[in-house]
Design a protein around this motif. Sequence first.
Motif, PDB file in Angstrom:
ATOM      1  N   ILE A   1       0.833  -1.206   0.000  1.00  0.00           N
ATOM      2  CA  ILE A   1       0.000   0.000   0.000  1.00  0.00           C
ATOM      3  C   ILE A   1       0.865   1.253   0.000  1.00  0.00           C
ATOM      4  N   THR A   2       1.955   1.228   0.759  1.00  0.00           N
ATOM      5  CA  THR A   2       2.811   2.416   0.844  1.00  0.00           C
ATOM      6  C   THR A   2       3.548   2.690  -0.460  1.00  0.00           C
ATOM      7  N   ASN A   3       3.703   1.658  -1.299  1.00  0.00           N
ATOM      8  CA  ASN A   3       4.406   1.822  -2.571  1.00  0.00           C
ATOM      9  C   ASN A   3       3.457   2.053  -3.741  1.00  0.00           C
ATOM     10  N   SER A   4       2.169   2.144  -3.456  1.00  0.00           N
ATOM     11  CA  SER A   4       1.176   2.207  -4.513  1.00  0.00           C
ATOM     12  C   SER A   4       0.658   3.629  -4.709  1.00  0.00           C
ATOM     13  N   SER A   5       0.069   3.853  -5.874  1.00  0.00           N
ATOM     14  CA  SER A   5      -0.554   5.144  -6.158  1.00  0.00           C
ATOM     15  C   SER A   5      -1.847   5.272  -5.363  1.00  0.00           C
ATOM     16  N   GLU A   6      -2.339   6.496  -5.240  1.00  0.00           N
ATOM     17  CA  GLU A   6      -3.599   6.716  -4.537  1.00  0.00           C
ATOM     18  C   GLU A   6      -4.726   5.942  -5.211  1.00  0.00           C
ATOM     19  N   TRP A   7      -4.685   5.881  -6.529  1.00  0.00           N
ATOM     20  CA  TRP A   7      -5.696   5.151  -7.288  1.00  0.00           C
ATOM     21  C   TRP A   7      -5.716   3.676  -6.889  1.00  0.00           C
ATOM     22  N   SER A   8      -4.519   3.084  -6.724  1.00  0.00           N
ATOM     23  CA  SER A   8      -4.429   1.658  -6.389  1.00  0.00           C
ATOM     24  C   SER A   8      -4.832   1.380  -4.945  1.00  0.00           C
ATOM     25  N   ARG A   9      -4.554   2.329  -4.052  1.00  0.00           N
ATOM     26  CA  ARG A   9      -4.793   2.076  -2.622  1.00  0.00           C
ATOM     27  C   ARG A   9      -6.236   1.756  -2.296  1.00  0.00           C
ATOM     28  N   GLY A  10      -7.156   2.460  -2.947  1.00  0.00           N
ATOM     29  CA  GLY A  10      -8.573   2.183  -2.702  1.00  0.00           C
ATOM     30  C   GLY A  10      -8.940   0.759  -3.072  1.00  0.00           C
ATOM     31  N   TYR A  11      -8.427   0.296  -4.208  1.00  0.00           N
ATOM     32  CA  TYR A  11      -8.676  -1.076  -4.635  1.00  0.00           C
ATOM     33  C   TYR A  11      -8.066  -2.085  -3.658  1.00  0.00           C
ATOM     34  N   ILE A  12      -6.844  -1.798  -3.221  1.00  0.00           N
ATOM     35  CA  ILE A  12      -6.166  -2.716  -2.317  1.00  0.00           C
ATOM     36  C   ILE A  12      -6.929  -2.842  -0.998  1.00  0.00           C
ATOM     37  N   LEU A  13      -7.357  -1.721  -0.446  1.00  0.00           N
ATOM     38  CA  LEU A  13      -8.105  -1.750   0.817  1.00  0.00           C
ATOM     39  C   LEU A  13      -9.433  -2.480   0.644  1.00  0.00           C
ATOM     40  N   TYR A  14     -10.091  -2.253  -0.485  1.00  0.00           N
ATOM     41  CA  TYR A  14     -11.348  -2.958  -0.759  1.00  0.00           C
ATOM     42  C   TYR A  14     -11.103  -4.462  -0.853  1.00  0.00           C
ATOM     43  N   PHE A  15     -10.023  -4.825  -1.527  1.00  0.00           N
ATOM     44  CA  PHE A  15      -9.667  -6.235  -1.683  1.00  0.00           C
ATOM     45  C   PHE A  15      -9.438  -6.887  -0.319  1.00  0.00           C
ATOM     46  N   LEU A  16      -8.685  -6.219   0.540  1.00  0.00           N
ATOM     47  CA  LEU A  16      -8.412  -6.756   1.872  1.00  0.00           C
ATOM     48  C   LEU A  16      -9.687  -6.890   2.702  1.00  0.00           C
ATOM     49  N   ALA A  17     -10.586  -5.934   2.532  1.00  0.00           N
ATOM     50  CA  ALA A  17     -11.813  -5.930   3.337  1.00  0.00           C
ATOM     51  C   ALA A  17     -12.834  -6.960   2.868  1.00  0.00           C
ATOM     52  N   THR A  18     -12.784  -7.341   1.609  1.00  0.00           N
ATOM     53  CA  THR A  18     -13.830  -8.214   1.064  1.00  0.00           C
ATOM     54  C   THR A  18     -13.402  -9.664   0.876  1.00  0.00           C
ATOM     55  N   HIS A  19     -12.140  -9.977   1.144  1.00  0.00           N
ATOM     56  CA  HIS A  19     -11.684 -11.361   0.996  1.00  0.00           C
ATOM     57  C   HIS A  19     -11.481 -12.005   2.364  1.00  0.00           C
ATOM     58  N   PRO A  20     -12.018 -13.207   2.537  1.00  0.00           N
ATOM     59  CA  PRO A  20     -11.932 -13.875   3.848  1.00  0.00           C
ATOM     60  C   PRO A  20     -10.508 -14.270   4.206  1.00  0.00           C
ATOM     61  N   HIS A  21     -10.246 -14.361   5.498  1.00  0.00           N
ATOM     62  CA  HIS A  21      -8.927 -14.753   5.991  1.00  0.00           C
ATOM     63  C   HIS A  21      -8.983 -16.168   6.538  1.00  0.00           C
ATOM     64  N   THR A  22      -7.863 -16.862   6.481  1.00  0.00           N
ATOM     65  CA  THR A  22      -7.818 -18.237   6.988  1.00  0.00           C
ATOM     66  C   THR A  22      -7.988 -18.260   8.498  1.00  0.00           C
ATOM     67  N   GLN A  23      -7.609 -17.163   9.133  1.00  0.00           N
ATOM     68  CA  GLN A  23      -7.731 -17.079  10.589  1.00  0.00           C
ATOM     69  C   GLN A  23      -7.718 -15.605  10.957  1.00  0.00           C
ATOM     70  N   TYR A  24      -8.022 -15.319  12.197  1.00  0.00           N
ATOM     71  CA  TYR A  24      -7.934 -13.928  12.647  1.00  0.00           C
ATOM     72  C   TYR A  24      -6.460 -13.535  12.636  1.00  0.00           C
ATOM     73  N   ILE A  25      -6.148 -12.476  11.922  1.00  0.00           N
ATOM     74  CA  ILE A  25      -4.752 -12.080  11.745  1.00  0.00           C
ATOM     75  C   ILE A  25      -4.355 -11.079  12.820  1.00  0.00           C
ATOM     76  N   GLN A  26      -3.452 -11.497  13.676  1.00  0.00           N
ATOM     77  CA  GLN A  26      -2.959 -10.614  14.729  1.00  0.00           C
ATOM     78  C   GLN A  26      -1.994  -9.612  14.158  1.00  0.00           C
ATOM     79  N   ILE A  27      -2.047  -8.385  14.606  1.00  0.00           N
ATOM     80  CA  ILE A  27      -1.158  -7.364  14.104  1.00  0.00           C
ATOM     81  C   ILE A  27       0.310  -7.716  14.364  1.00  0.00           C
TER      82      ILE A  27
END
Length: 200
Positions: A171-197
Motif C-alpha cells: 500500500i505504501t508503494n502504490s498510487s492513490e488510485w491503487s490504494r482504494g482497490y487494495i483496501l477494498y480487496f483486503l476488506a472483502t476477501h476472507p482470511h484463513t484465521q484472525y490475523i494478529q497485528i
Amino acid sequence: AMTIGKDVSSLFLPVLKCMETPDLGLKKLIYLFIINYAKSQPDLALLSVNTLRKDSKQRDNPLLRALSVRTMGCIGVDTITEYLCEPLRDALTDSDPYVRKTAAICVAKLFEIKEADVERFGFIERLVEMTGDENPMVVANAIVALTEISISRGPILTMETKLFGKILVEITNSSEWSRGYILYFLATHPHTQYIQIEQL
C-alpha cells in the motif's frame, strides 16, 4: 481533431496503413485512434490484429509490448479479444515488470467482455500468483484486476497471513488510485484465521 471531439473515423484505413512505423510516438497515437474508433469500425479494426500481435513479441522493446497488449485489451470488440489471449498470456509472465503490470489490468478488461476466455486461459490464477511478484507496481495492478473481477464474481481467494502482510506493505508503494482497490480487496476477501497485528 480526435482530441477535440471531431469524428475522424473515416480515416481508419489510412491510419492502419501507418501502423508499421518505427516511431513509437506516432505508434501511440495510432493505437489511441484504434481504441477510440474500433467499436464503430469493427471490421477494419480486425485488420490491426496482425501488427498488434507482432508488436507484442518485440523482445527488445518492453514499452511496445505493453502498448500493444493494452491496445488489444482496450479495443473492446468481441472479434478481436479472441486474438488477445495468447499475447496476454505471454505478457503476464514477461521479464519486464512494466509489461506484467499492464497485462494485469488487461485481464480485468477481458473479463468484462469474455469471462469464459479468462477462465479458459487460467488468467485469474495467474493474477493470484502475481500478488507475490517482486515488483510493487505489478502487485498493485494484480490486486486492482482481482478486485474488479471479484466485484461481479465474489471473493477469489482466502487471505493468508503472509499475503495479507505483503499487500499491506505494498500500500505504501502504490498510487492513490491503487490504494482504494487494495483496501477494498483486503476488506472483502476472507482470511484463513484472525490475523494478529503482531504477525505482520
